[in-house]
Write a protein that holds these residues in place. Structure first.
Motif, PDB file in Angstrom:
ATOM      1  N   THR A 127      -7.128   3.161   1.387  1.00 25.91           N
ATOM      2  CA  THR A 127      -6.857   3.913   2.609  1.00 25.91           C
ATOM      3  C   THR A 127      -5.536   3.448   3.186  1.00 25.91           C
ATOM      4  OG1 THR A 127      -9.168   4.218   3.014  1.00 25.91           O
ATOM      5  CG2 THR A 127      -7.769   4.457   4.908  1.00 25.91           C
ATOM      6  N   GLY A 128      -4.518   3.485   2.384  1.00 28.55           N
ATOM      7  CA  GLY A 128      -3.253   3.081   2.943  1.00 28.55           C
ATOM      8  C   GLY A 128      -2.234   2.729   1.889  1.00 28.55           C
ATOM      9  N   ILE A 129      -1.127   2.239   2.378  1.00 26.79           N
ATOM     10  CA  ILE A 129      -0.003   1.933   1.524  1.00 26.79           C
ATOM     11  C   ILE A 129       0.565   0.598   1.943  1.00 26.79           C
ATOM     12  CG2 ILE A 129       2.427   2.587   1.313  1.00 26.79           C
ATOM     13  CD1 ILE A 129       1.586   5.324   0.785  1.00 26.79           C
ATOM     14  N   ARG A 130       0.960  -0.181   0.951  1.00 19.85           N
ATOM     15  CA  ARG A 130       1.598  -1.453   1.258  1.00 19.85           C
ATOM     16  C   ARG A 130       3.044  -1.317   0.815  1.00 19.85           C
ATOM     17  NH1 ARG A 130      -1.652  -6.367  -0.773  1.00 19.85           N
ATOM     18  NH2 ARG A 130      -1.480  -5.349  -2.771  1.00 19.85           N
ATOM     19  N   LEU A 131       3.947  -1.511   1.751  1.00 23.65           N
ATOM     20  CA  LEU A 131       5.358  -1.441   1.418  1.00 23.65           C
ATOM     21  C   LEU A 131       5.802  -2.847   1.022  1.00 23.65           C
ATOM     22  CD1 LEU A 131       7.451   0.836   1.449  1.00 23.65           C
ATOM     23  CD2 LEU A 131       8.244  -0.046   3.625  1.00 23.65           C
ATOM     24  N   VAL A 132       6.215  -2.980  -0.232  1.00 13.05           N
ATOM     25  CA  VAL A 132       6.532  -4.314  -0.744  1.00 13.05           C
ATOM     26  C   VAL A 132       7.998  -4.379  -1.153  1.00 13.05           C
ATOM     27  CG1 VAL A 132       6.052  -5.971  -2.567  1.00 13.05           C
ATOM     28  CG2 VAL A 132       4.183  -4.705  -1.544  1.00 13.05           C
ATOM     29  N   ALA A 133       8.658  -5.437  -0.727  1.00 11.30           N
ATOM     30  CA  ALA A 133      10.049  -5.630  -1.121  1.00 11.30           C
ATOM     31  C   ALA A 133      10.070  -6.556  -2.333  1.00 11.30           C
ATOM     32  CB  ALA A 133      10.830  -6.239   0.026  1.00 11.30           C
ATOM     33  N   ARG A 134      10.686  -6.103  -3.398  1.00  8.32           N
ATOM     34  CA  ARG A 134      10.841  -6.966  -4.569  1.00  8.32           C
ATOM     35  C   ARG A 134      12.076  -7.830  -4.342  1.00  8.32           C
ATOM     36  NH1 ARG A 134       7.686  -3.897  -8.499  1.00  8.32           N
ATOM     37  NH2 ARG A 134       5.722  -4.368  -7.479  1.00  8.32           N
ATOM     38  N   CYS A 135      11.841  -9.088  -4.028  1.00  8.60           N
ATOM     39  CA  CYS A 135      12.976  -9.990  -3.830  1.00  8.60           C
ATOM     40  C   CYS A 135      13.144 -10.794  -5.103  1.00  8.60           C
ATOM     41  CB  CYS A 135      12.721 -10.922  -2.661  1.00  8.60           C
ATOM     42  SG  CYS A 135      12.357 -10.032  -1.154  1.00  8.60           S
ATOM     43  N   ASP A 136      14.230 -11.543  -5.188  1.00 11.66           N
ATOM     44  CA  ASP A 136      14.406 -12.375  -6.374  1.00 11.66           C
ATOM     45  C   ASP A 136      13.289 -13.403  -6.394  1.00 11.66           C
ATOM     46  OD1 ASP A 136      16.693 -11.103  -7.299  1.00 11.66           O
ATOM     47  OD2 ASP A 136      17.885 -12.137  -5.756  1.00 11.66           O
ATOM     48  N   GLY A 137      12.515 -13.358  -7.442  1.00 13.04           N
ATOM     49  CA  GLY A 137      11.501 -14.390  -7.599  1.00 13.04           C
ATOM     50  C   GLY A 137      10.150 -14.061  -7.003  1.00 13.04           C
ATOM     51  N   GLU A 138      10.145 -13.308  -5.933  1.00  5.57           N
ATOM     52  CA  GLU A 138       8.828 -13.039  -5.350  1.00  5.57           C
ATOM     53  C   GLU A 138       8.811 -11.710  -4.602  1.00  5.57           C
ATOM     54  OE1 GLU A 138       7.626 -15.526  -2.268  1.00  5.57           O
ATOM     55  OE2 GLU A 138       9.495 -15.391  -1.169  1.00  5.57           O
ATOM     56  N   ASP A 139       7.594 -11.269  -4.337  1.00  2.53           N
ATOM     57  CA  ASP A 139       7.400 -10.018  -3.606  1.00  2.53           C
ATOM     58  C   ASP A 139       7.048 -10.343  -2.157  1.00  2.53           C
ATOM     59  OD1 ASP A 139       7.814  -8.844  -5.986  1.00  2.53           O
ATOM     60  OD2 ASP A 139       5.773  -8.085  -6.262  1.00  2.53           O
ATOM     61  N   ARG A 140       7.558  -9.519  -1.272  1.00  3.37           N
ATOM     62  CA  ARG A 140       7.265  -9.716   0.142  1.00  3.37           C
ATOM     63  C   ARG A 140       6.647  -8.452   0.703  1.00  3.37           C
ATOM     64  NH1 ARG A 140      10.931 -12.620   3.986  1.00  3.37           N
ATOM     65  NH2 ARG A 140      11.735 -14.384   2.799  1.00  3.37           N
ATOM     66  N   VAL A 141       5.596  -8.616   1.487  1.00  2.63           N
ATOM     67  CA  VAL A 141       4.995  -7.453   2.148  1.00  2.63           C
ATOM     68  C   VAL A 141       5.852  -7.101   3.358  1.00  2.63           C
ATOM     69  CG1 VAL A 141       2.986  -6.564   3.345  1.00  2.63           C
ATOM     70  CG2 VAL A 141       2.688  -8.110   1.424  1.00  2.63           C
ATOM     71  N   ASP A 153      -5.209  13.408   4.325  1.00  2.00           N
ATOM     72  CA  ASP A 153      -4.201  12.581   3.681  1.00  2.00           C
ATOM     73  C   ASP A 153      -4.809  11.640   2.652  1.00  2.00           C
ATOM     74  OD1 ASP A 153      -1.829  13.437   4.956  1.00  2.00           O
ATOM     75  OD2 ASP A 153      -2.578  12.521   6.784  1.00  2.00           O
ATOM     76  N   GLY A 154      -6.124  11.720   2.477  1.00  2.00           N
ATOM     77  CA  GLY A 154      -6.767  10.854   1.491  1.00  2.00           C
ATOM     78  C   GLY A 154      -7.224   9.532   2.076  1.00  2.00           C
ATOM     79  N   CYS A 155      -7.125   9.370   3.392  1.00  2.00           N
ATOM     80  CA  CYS A 155      -7.651   8.156   4.007  1.00  2.00           C
ATOM     81  C   CYS A 155      -9.167   8.235   4.019  1.00  2.00           C
ATOM     82  CB  CYS A 155      -7.185   8.034   5.449  1.00  2.00           C
ATOM     83  SG  CYS A 155      -5.456   7.689   5.606  1.00  2.00           S
ATOM     84  N   ARG A 156      -9.804   7.082   3.820  1.00  2.00           N
ATOM     85  CA  ARG A 156     -11.262   7.073   3.824  1.00  2.00           C
ATOM     86  C   ARG A 156     -11.788   6.328   5.022  1.00  2.00           C
ATOM     87  NH1 ARG A 156     -12.794   6.269  -2.438  1.00  2.00           N
ATOM     88  NH2 ARG A 156     -11.970   8.303  -3.033  1.00  2.00           N
ATOM     89  N   TYR A 157     -12.916   6.796   5.503  1.00  2.00           N
ATOM     90  CA  TYR A 157     -13.599   6.147   6.616  1.00  2.00           C
ATOM     91  C   TYR A 157     -15.045   6.011   6.207  1.00  2.00           C
ATOM     92  CZ  TYR A 157      -9.410   7.994   8.764  1.00  2.00           C
ATOM     93  OH  TYR A 157      -8.103   8.301   9.034  1.00  2.00           O
ATOM     94  N   GLU A 158     -15.607   4.863   6.498  1.00  2.69           N
ATOM     95  CA  GLU A 158     -16.975   4.647   6.052  1.00  2.69           C
ATOM     96  C   GLU A 158     -17.954   4.750   7.206  1.00  2.69           C
ATOM     97  OE1 GLU A 158     -17.640   0.857   4.249  1.00  2.69           O
ATOM     98  OE2 GLU A 158     -19.704   1.338   3.715  1.00  2.69           O
ATOM     99  N   ILE A 159     -19.072   5.401   6.939  1.00  2.22           N
ATOM    100  CA  ILE A 159     -20.188   5.314   7.868  1.00  2.22           C
ATOM    101  C   ILE A 159     -21.231   4.482   7.135  1.00  2.22           C
ATOM    102  CG2 ILE A 159     -21.971   6.563   9.129  1.00  2.22           C
ATOM    103  CD1 ILE A 159     -20.037   8.899   9.341  1.00  2.22           C
TER     104      ILE A 159
END
Lengths: 764, 169
Positions: A98-112, B145-151
């Motif tokens: 239920t969402g998206i994580r925007l991750v920056a690929r930095c040298d050596g490691e990933d950062r949220v 949008d494809g978000c899920r919610y749980e009951i």
């Protein structure tokens, strides 16, 4: 660039970030703990800064001032993060559930960088693309105009993000007004309808007055002005009835005609809208349901305008007329009659609503029932093969039982509630009889406030005019709502803007030679998942290009783009040097024919199916095309030859035969550009060889784009490209590609050759 | 079954052959003891509704399977919690415990709900089909949008909330 509230701008400034110098700014909707908030991210040359905050509009204390002054924005900063840009190589979106994580690929490691819900996915994916372009070229791409996914009027998101249509803002009254152009042509008929409605209502109010009040008080009473003129009164009443009936008949006739015409007009408008709409509209998720509903919708509208509305108008007018007469004659007794009316109305209203709800549940279960049946019948082969009959019967039983339970519930409810409500209405009537009878006796004794016998009779006969249509009125609003729904869906189709349309002055070059160029073409069906990634190639007029690739590599998408069923996202496709978007759709489609993996035969004869694209083709031409496509012989083997009816029973033709028919169809069209999209995939190798000769003949001197996963199909191609995951990985002639030791094509070729050998051995 | 086992045996991951750790930025990483893979760990549940501690697939960035954790209890204790937390982040779903308003217009419904993460508003198209009924009592709502919610439990909802979605369940 996105507008940013003043308060946010200040907060960023406090942190030393000037929004004016930002490359881009975007807004997301969640903190890293996934709590809803407003998060603003500013991307500058230095880094990416994100401010998580809660924006609330606090109402001013005093209600009096609140109305005059805008509410005061309150800003609560929750968090702030900053990631220096020089460390970031690329930015990616990682999809969570239920969402998206925007991750920056930095040298050596990933950062949220941040978390957001799926509501922001489109914006974030395009940010990642833009950032990649920025890293590659050093210049941040110009901000594309944000596609509005929210209704500008109510600010709520559109139900279908790809279709800018807000059902909420297309409300009742507006919808009815939109129907006006359809009705305008019938203004004379509509005038008649209204006139007859008025007459009917008037007569219905008048008749009880004559047969009640006038009869008892004037004709049968010695002191009356019309004493003894019974015959005259009967004649007048009969005349009034006659007029009312006549008006009713005329009304019904005119209404039936007009609504039939209007619903015909509506259907016509919708079907012409289909023609206009882009292919994407039909393949989008919910359209199937939309389309099947159209007929029912037109029917709903027909019933509403033919039955509901006239009945409503007549009864409404009657009610007003009756009320006026009654209150003039005897206000007190009228009050007694009208007082319980709202209660009765509400009683019916809630009863109807409850029953509707039961019916809706029943409908849900029934549709589940039918889907199980069609499931099982359609998959009977599988059911039998895995001997699952017993389990299927059990599944069926379960739903069947809940249907019967729901039916019982409906029957019980409707048979108890309705009689009870009717009893209530009758009780009201008895009260009126009682009160009225008392008043008549008072009247006879000449006591104050009494009424005549005729007045009581009048009121009693008016009772049925008042209470009779109450259950109809209670239901009318639901009918009204459902016809609004129907109207809504109809207009949704009529008003949807096609994605692919001719520009204002499209080019029509007349004769197309057939040079095809793809210039860095990219395309995606879903945001963030590029199906085609910057593909370029050129096919000279008259040449044959082969496109090779695994399933899902994007081969068919190239064909869809070339026929402009979809619009390219970036880059350009050119035919004879003209951009597809400048070329008129008619010129394009007249000159491009496609034989695809899925063939469709319309209901009709084989002859009609073959000359679908050119209905004026002669029998000679049709036969020639069939010969070329290798379907002449088997057509002759049918008893009805070219007159064989198809489309009703698909079992008549095998997959390979259907495909040959569609090849004949394409040949007959004689296009400058021919696309063979897995055209021979349903045929076995031997049949394919047979018609390969025919295909070679057809593709000579014609630009042909041949898509196949079976490489033997492409042996005559001048040029080949190999696709993998939407990217062009190899390009060249067959010899060149085979020369590459570990090339994708060479490996594929060897594998398929071995398979062919195996078949050959078996065949011997 | 034996034949199936020999052709389709994935690589079982246990405390013996893998070590999980958190990067300084808080992202889950993994290293196989045989050295065949080390880097970011992408996890996917095979049965996300019912078995949240079993059949956890470990994938690389390109979504290719590296191996499967049959049960979280197969892992070392310290790894178990790391994996559990990472799964929690990936499978995060707001839990609805109160439905404030639910209005239907033309087949789409607009919801205002209270969840464990606060108030939320969303739109569901084709409502009946957008509900994933996991059991008679538990369901997921899927918005446009494809978000899920749980009951988590329909029974635990208050009467007013329940009456609002009764028609769809």
């Amino acid at each position: 660039m996105r507008k940013i509230p003043e308060a946010i701008r200040d907060k960023f400034l406090e942190k030393g970030i000037k929004i004016e110098s930002a490359l881009t700014v975007f807004k997301t909707d969640s903190t890293n703990d996934r709590v809803p908030c407003d998060a603003y991210s500013v991307v500058t040359e230095e880094g990416i800064a994100t401010l998580f905050c809660l924006m609330a509009l606090r109402k001013r204390r005093s209600a009096f001032f609140a109305r005059r002054k805008a509410p005061e924005p309150v800003l609560e900063v929750l968090d702030f993060s900053f990631t220096p840009l020089d460390k970031i190589r690329s930015i990616v979106c990682e999809e969570l559930i239920t969402g998206i994580r925007l991750v920056a690929r930095c040298d050596g490691e990933d950062r949220v960088l941040l978390y957001a819900t799926n509501h922001c996915s489109k914006a974030l994916f395009s940010f990642c693309d833009d950032f990649a372009a920025y890293r590659e070229t050093g210049a941040y791409p110009e901000q594309k105009e944000e596609k509005v996914s929210r209704c500008p009027r109510c600010g709520k998101p559109y139900p279908d993000p790809d279709r800018a249509y807000c059902p909420r803002c297309n409300r009742s009254v507006g919808l009815m007004f939109k129907l006006m152009p359809f009705l305008k042509r019938y203004w004379l008929q509509i005038f008649f309808v209204l006139l007859t409605v008025l007459i009917t209502a008037g007569m219905d109010v008048l008749t009880p007055y004559l047969s009640g009040k006038v009869l008892y008080d004037e004709v049968l009473t010695p002191a009356g002005t019309l004493y003894g003129k019974v015959l005259f009164l009967v004649a007048v009443v009969a005349g009034a009835n006659l007029v009312a009936s006549l008006a009713e008949v005329i009304n019904a006739l005119v209404v039936a005609k007009v609504s039939a015409f209007v619903s015909y007009d509506l259907k016509k408008t919708i079907f012409s809208a289909f023609e206009r709409l882009s292919y994407g509209f039909f393949t989008s998720r919910h359209t199937g349901k939309l389309l099947t509903q159209i007929n029912t919708d037109a029917e709903t509208l027909y019933t509403f305008f033919c039955d509901g509305l006239p009945y409503f108008l007549t009864n409404g007018l009657q009610l007003v007329g009756v009320a006026v007469v009654m209150f003039i004659t005897q206000p007190l007794l009228s009050l007694v009659i009208f007082l319980p009316l709202p209660l009765v109305f509400l009683g019916y209203f809630f009863a109807m609503r409850y029953l509707k709800r039961l019916h809706a549940e029943n409908y849900n279960i029934s549709s589940r029932f039918t889907s199980i049946i069609s499931d099982v019948l359609g998959g009977m082969r599988v059911v039998k093969a895995f001997s699952r009959e017993k389990e299927e019967v059990k599944r069926f039983e379960g739903v069947a039982r809940s249907i019967s339970a729901s039916n019982v519930q409906i029957a019980v409810a409707s048979r108890t509630i309705m009689p009870l409500l009717n009893l209530w209405v009758r009780l009201t009537a008895y009260v009126i009889w009682g009160v009225g009878g008392y008043l008549v006796i008072r009247g006879a004794a000449n006591a104050g406030g009494g009424i005549s016998f005729g007045t009581l009779m009048l009121f009693i006969s008016y009772l049925s005019l008042i209470y009779g249509p109450m259950n109809f009125f209670a239901d009318f609003f639901a009918d009204f709502a459902s016809s609004l729904n129907a109207l809504q869906r109809l207009f949704e189709i009529v008003e949807t803007e096609p994605d692919v349309k001719d520009k204002e002055n499209p080019v029509d070059p007349g004769i197309i030679r057939g040079k095809v160029e793809f210039d860095h073409v990219s395309f995606s069906y879903v945001p963030g998942k590029k199906t085609i990634k910057s593909i370029s190639f050129t096919v000279d007029a008259g040449e044959t290009l082969g496109i090779v690739g695994h399933t899902g590599a994007g081969k068919s998408t190239l064909a869809n783009l070339l026929t402009r069923l979809y619009e390219v996202e970036s880059g350009a496709i050119r035919i004879d040097g003209i951009d597809l978007r400048d070329l008129s759709l008619k010129a394009l489609r007249d000159n491009v024919a496609i034989v695809s993996q899925e063939t469709y035969l319309f209901r009709g004869s084989l002859m009609d199916n073959i000359r679908y694209a050119r209905p004026d083709a002669t029998a000679d031409e049709v036969i020639a095309a069939s010969r070329a496509a290798g379907c002449h012989e088997f057509i002759l083997s049918f008893p009805d030859g070219y007159d064989t009816m198809v489309g009703y029973d698909k079992k008549l033709l095998s997959g390979g035969e259907m495909q040959r028919i569609s090849i004949a169809r394409a040949i007959l069209k004689d296009p400058a550009i021919l696309i063979l999209d897995e055209a021979t995939s349903a045929m076995d190798t031997r049949t394919e060889r047979q018609i390969q000769a025919a295909l070679t003949e057809i593709t000579r001197n014609r630009t042909t784009i041949s898509i196949a996963h079976r490489l033997s199909t492409l042996r005559d191609a001048n040029h080949l490209i190999v696709l993998e995951n939407g990217e062009k990985v190899e390009e060249g002639t067959q010899e060149e590609l085979l020369a590459k030791e570990n090339g994708v094509y060479a490996v594929l070729y060897r594998l398929q050759m071995e398979a062919m050998k195996n078949i050959g051995i078996e065949e011997n | 079954m034996n034949a199936l086992n020999s052709v389709a045996q994935g690589r079982p991951l246990t405390g013996e052959n893998c070590r999980f750790s958190l990067s300084p930025q808080g992202l889950l990483t993994v290293a196989l003891t045989d050295g065949s893979y080390s880097g970011r760990a992408y996890l996917s549940l095979a049965f996300p509704f019912q078995l949240t501690e079993e059949y956890v697939a470990l994938q690389n960035e390109d979504k290719e399977e590296i191996g499967m954790i049959r049960r979280l209890s197969d892992l070392r204790e310290e790894d178990r919690d790391l994996v559990r937390d990472a799964l929690k982040i990936k499978y995060f779903t707001p839990k609805i415990y109160k439905i404030l308003t639910l209005t239907e217009r033309f087949g789409t419904t607009r919801w205002a709900v209270e969840t464990d993460k606060g108030k939320m508003n969303f739109v569901v198209k084709d409502t009946y089909k957008s509900l994933i009924r996991v059991s008679a009592d538990r369901l997921f709502v899927c918005d446009i949008d494809g978000c899920r919610y749980e009951i988590e439990s329909l029974k635990a909802l208050d009467r007013r909330s329940y009456s609002k979605i009764e028609l769809y369940v």
